[in-house]
Design an enzyme around this catalytic site. Structure first.
Site, PDB file in Angstrom:
ATOM      1  CG  ASP A 135     -38.385  -4.216  34.609  1.00 30.36           C
ATOM      2  OD1 ASP A 135     -38.863  -5.099  33.861  1.00 30.36           O
ATOM      3  OD2 ASP A 135     -39.030  -3.229  34.994  1.00 30.36           O
ATOM      4  CG  LEU A 153     -34.321 -20.205  57.120  1.00 27.62           C
ATOM      5  CD1 LEU A 153     -33.185 -21.191  57.344  1.00 27.62           C
ATOM      6  CD2 LEU A 153     -35.567 -20.643  57.889  1.00 27.62           C
ATOM      7  CD  GLU A 211     -32.243  -7.333  56.667  1.00 27.14           C
ATOM      8  OE1 GLU A 211     -33.173  -8.064  57.044  1.00 27.14           O
ATOM      9  OE2 GLU A 211     -31.042  -7.610  56.902  1.00 27.14           O
ATOM     10  CG  HIS A 220     -34.444 -13.109  62.744  1.00 30.25           C
ATOM     11  ND1 HIS A 220     -33.246 -13.709  62.402  1.00 30.25           N
ATOM     12  CD2 HIS A 220     -34.972 -13.840  63.763  1.00 30.25           C
ATOM     13  CE1 HIS A 220     -33.055 -14.762  63.188  1.00 30.25           C
ATOM     14  NE2 HIS A 220     -34.088 -14.862  64.024  1.00 30.25           N
TER      15      HIS A 220
END
Length: 265
Positions: free
Chosen positions: A232, A179, A218, A181
């Protein structure tokens, strides 16, 4: 002198009388001791009976008290729900403060009136400058930390690759979070710093935009992807690494204005 003397008979009778008294006294003393012991046993028995009676009363009262407490908790919860629905919010000190009558009660912006998930319509909002910062911590452990510090991880430069991954993650936020933007990012900054005392890597991010919605997600996504990249790169050394403390630290712009974790406002 032809008759027997009465003195031997008298002495014999006196001796028998003394023996009888001694026997009676000994019997009376034994009976007294036995009575005392019996009284002590009876007292101890009474104390045990009283203790058992008190314990039974507690056992009978505890379930009732537990049910009463549960009922009180249920009533408190129902009262709080009614107050929230009527336009109240809980303050940090657990006191209830009434919201101004012209303001609607608080609700999730990504849920519509029917309770279904819905993307927020920002078309009616004006554009403004928006900034958000986030952070997290990757606990590496001694061995992995030493290798990262010496840039000796087999896959390459951990910190540089994680920095690039964080920036790329911020750009992909709307593809990862359903959801969110798709916004135009003016700037994404990702910083990674070694923390020797914790054998860790501290990650901090900042995202900027000029638009109709904020960049908190973000900034958070950049920090999360950077941390996952560190994991990782180092997982071959040890699986015990931990990613912790992912959080928003600062935001500004938009209707809600400025918020800082440091100031708590």
């Amino acid at each position: 002198h032809t008759g027997a003397s009465p003195w031997p008979n008298a002495m014999r009778q006196e001796r028998q009388h003394q023996q009888q008294q001694q026997q009676q006294h000994a019997g009376t003393s034994w009976q007294s001791k036995a009575l005392v012991r019996l009284q002590r046993h009876m007292w101890a028995l009474q104390q045990n009976i009283l203790a058992m009676h008190s314990a039974l009363q507690l056992l009978q009262l505890e379930p009732q008290q537990g049910m009463q407490q549960q009922q009180v908790h249920r009533q408190d919860a129902q009262l709080q729900q009614q107050q929230v629905a009527a336009g109240y919010v809980a303050a940090d000190n657990c006191d209830l403060q009434q919201v101004a009558s012209h303001k609607p009660h608080m609700r999730l912006t990504h849920v519509d009136d029917s309770g279904k998930a819905s993307m927020v319509d920002v078309s009616g909002k004006g554009s403004s400058s928006r900034v958000a910062s986030a952070s997290c911590l990757v606990l590496l452990g001694q061995q992995a930390f030493d290798l990262v510090s010496n840039n000796a991880i087999a896959k390459g430069d951990v910190l540089t690759l994680a920095q690039g991954a964080g920036i790329q993650g911020a750009k992909q936020t709307s593809n990862l979070i359903p959801l969110c933007h798709n916004i135009f990012l003016s700037k994404v900054d990702v910083q990674l710093q070694l923390v020797p005392e914790q054998h860790a890597v501290a990650i901090s991010t900042t995202a900027k935009t000029v638009g109709q919605t904020g960049v908190e997600m973000e900034a958070l996504t950049a920090a999360a992807v950077a941390a996952l990249t560190v994991y990782d790169m180092c997982k071959a050394v040890g699986k015990e690494m931990t990613i912790t403390g992912l959080q928003l630290d600062y935001k500004s712009g938009g209707k809600s204005g400025t918020w800082s974790r440091v100031r708590g406002t």
